[in-house]
Design a protein around this motif. Sequence first.
Motif, mmCIF file in Angstrom:
data_model
loop_
_atom_site.group_PDB
_atom_site.id
_atom_site.type_symbol
_atom_site.label_atom_id
_atom_site.label_comp_id
_atom_site.label_asym_id
_atom_site.label_seq_id
_atom_site.Cartn_x
_atom_site.Cartn_y
_atom_site.Cartn_z
ATOM 1 N N SER A 9 35.195 -15.687 -57.899
ATOM 2 C CA SER A 9 35.625 -16.775 -57.027
ATOM 3 C C SER A 9 34.951 -16.516 -56.045
ATOM 4 O O SER A 9 34.175 -17.748 -54.886
ATOM 5 C CB SER A 9 36.623 -17.020 -56.743
ATOM 6 N N GLU A 10 35.132 -15.295 -55.409
ATOM 7 C CA GLU A 10 34.277 -15.090 -54.396
ATOM 8 C C GLU A 10 32.955 -14.416 -54.179
ATOM 9 O O GLU A 10 32.280 -14.852 -52.837
ATOM 10 C CB GLU A 10 35.014 -13.527 -53.211
ATOM 11 N N HIS A 11 32.600 -13.957 -55.243
ATOM 12 C CA HIS A 11 31.094 -14.863 -54.888
ATOM 13 C C HIS A 11 30.479 -14.650 -56.160
ATOM 14 O O HIS A 11 30.146 -13.757 -57.653
ATOM 15 C CB HIS A 11 30.312 -12.521 -55.487
ATOM 16 N N PRO A 12 30.145 -16.078 -56.570
ATOM 17 C CA PRO A 12 29.442 -16.936 -57.847
ATOM 18 C C PRO A 12 28.593 -16.484 -58.096
ATOM 19 O O PRO A 12 28.575 -16.525 -59.699
ATOM 20 C CB PRO A 12 29.507 -18.748 -56.895
ATOM 21 N N ALA A 13 27.301 -15.793 -57.307
ATOM 22 C CA ALA A 13 26.526 -15.322 -58.273
ATOM 23 C C ALA A 13 26.225 -13.802 -59.247
ATOM 24 O O ALA A 13 25.760 -13.371 -60.067
ATOM 25 C CB ALA A 13 24.919 -14.165 -57.199
ATOM 26 N N ILE A 14 27.984 -13.309 -59.349
ATOM 27 C CA ILE A 14 28.460 -12.495 -60.316
ATOM 28 C C ILE A 14 27.717 -13.633 -61.976
ATOM 29 O O ILE A 14 27.862 -12.888 -62.440
ATOM 30 C CB ILE A 14 29.547 -11.844 -60.656
ATOM 31 N N ALA A 15 28.283 -14.645 -61.960
ATOM 32 C CA ALA A 15 28.307 -15.398 -62.894
ATOM 33 C C ALA A 15 26.467 -15.521 -63.629
ATOM 34 O O ALA A 15 26.373 -14.908 -65.295
ATOM 35 C CB ALA A 15 28.435 -16.726 -63.169
ATOM 36 N N ASP A 16 25.821 -15.157 -63.035
ATOM 37 C CA ASP A 16 24.824 -15.223 -63.408
ATOM 38 C C ASP A 16 24.404 -13.528 -63.814
ATOM 39 O O ASP A 16 23.582 -13.450 -65.439
ATOM 40 C CB ASP A 16 23.397 -15.083 -62.147
ATOM 41 N N GLU A 17 24.243 -12.577 -63.803
ATOM 42 C CA GLU A 17 24.915 -11.211 -64.452
ATOM 43 C C GLU A 17 25.620 -11.378 -65.281
ATOM 44 O O GLU A 17 25.436 -10.272 -66.771
ATOM 45 C CB GLU A 17 25.385 -10.451 -63.579
ATOM 46 N N VAL A 18 27.106 -12.257 -65.537
ATOM 47 C CA VAL A 18 27.592 -11.960 -66.601
ATOM 48 C C VAL A 18 27.377 -12.498 -67.531
ATOM 49 O O VAL A 18 26.496 -12.260 -69.001
ATOM 50 C CB VAL A 18 28.552 -13.031 -66.563
ATOM 51 N N THR A 19 26.113 -13.606 -67.433
ATOM 52 C CA THR A 19 25.082 -14.776 -68.445
ATOM 53 C C THR A 19 23.960 -14.151 -68.511
ATOM 54 O O THR A 19 23.962 -14.000 -70.297
ATOM 55 C CB THR A 19 24.406 -16.054 -67.773
#
Length: 245
Positions: free
Chosen positions: A31-41
């Motif tokens: 929630s604090e760092h939405p860019a992490i979602a790209d790494e998850v993908t």
Amino acid sequence: MSSEHLQLLIAGYVLGDLDADEAAEFERLLSEHPAIADEVTQMQKALELSFDLPDVDLPAHLRSAVLGAQSMPIVALPSPTSGRKPFPWSRALNVAAAVFIGVLGVNNYRLRQTLQASQTETQRLAALTFSLKGTQAATAASATVAVNPNTLEAVLTVKNLPPLPPGKVYVLWTLPKQDAPFTTDLKGAILTEVFNVDAQGNVAQPIVVPKVYRSEALVSKVAVTVEDAASPQKHQGKPVKITNL
């Protein structure tokens, strides 16, 4: 937070193996760092590729490297300095291995596809042309069958063949060699095309030919007969055009 710890949390999330505290911590970070979602993908795609690849053979040098790595001593990992429970490093190693296998498999698969395409290009079969000579019933006529054995497509060209009365058609027959593994009629022929000519006795049309045309050595003769339009497959007519192979 160190990047190593973050990667371990992402790995645990992708594997669905986080406990309640770890999951809460990861959701807060997400929630604090939405860019992490790209790494998850990216990690999820790499993991999916590792389970959805065609079977490939490892190169000899890579197989030797893997076998050598298996004989190396296991180095103990240092225990975490924080009070939280140790993260299961085996899970992270599994994800890293899956990512490595996925990348290796994709590269190997692409290389194999490139090699196959190159081999296909160098092994393309040469075009075949069959010229049919006229019999006494059509001495002035000419006919050719130009075949692309790679696609089994051909062009039938006929000139000066007498137009037929209603109810009659011309039939192009292919006669394979006697020992060729193809199904034929009682006269040893394969019905290849039914056609007719215009008022001048001409026709030029694309046709599809049987697999016997993959090799000229398998074809014994090519002939044209006159047949009943209602049942051309009966093959009752005599050749009006035939090759002399």
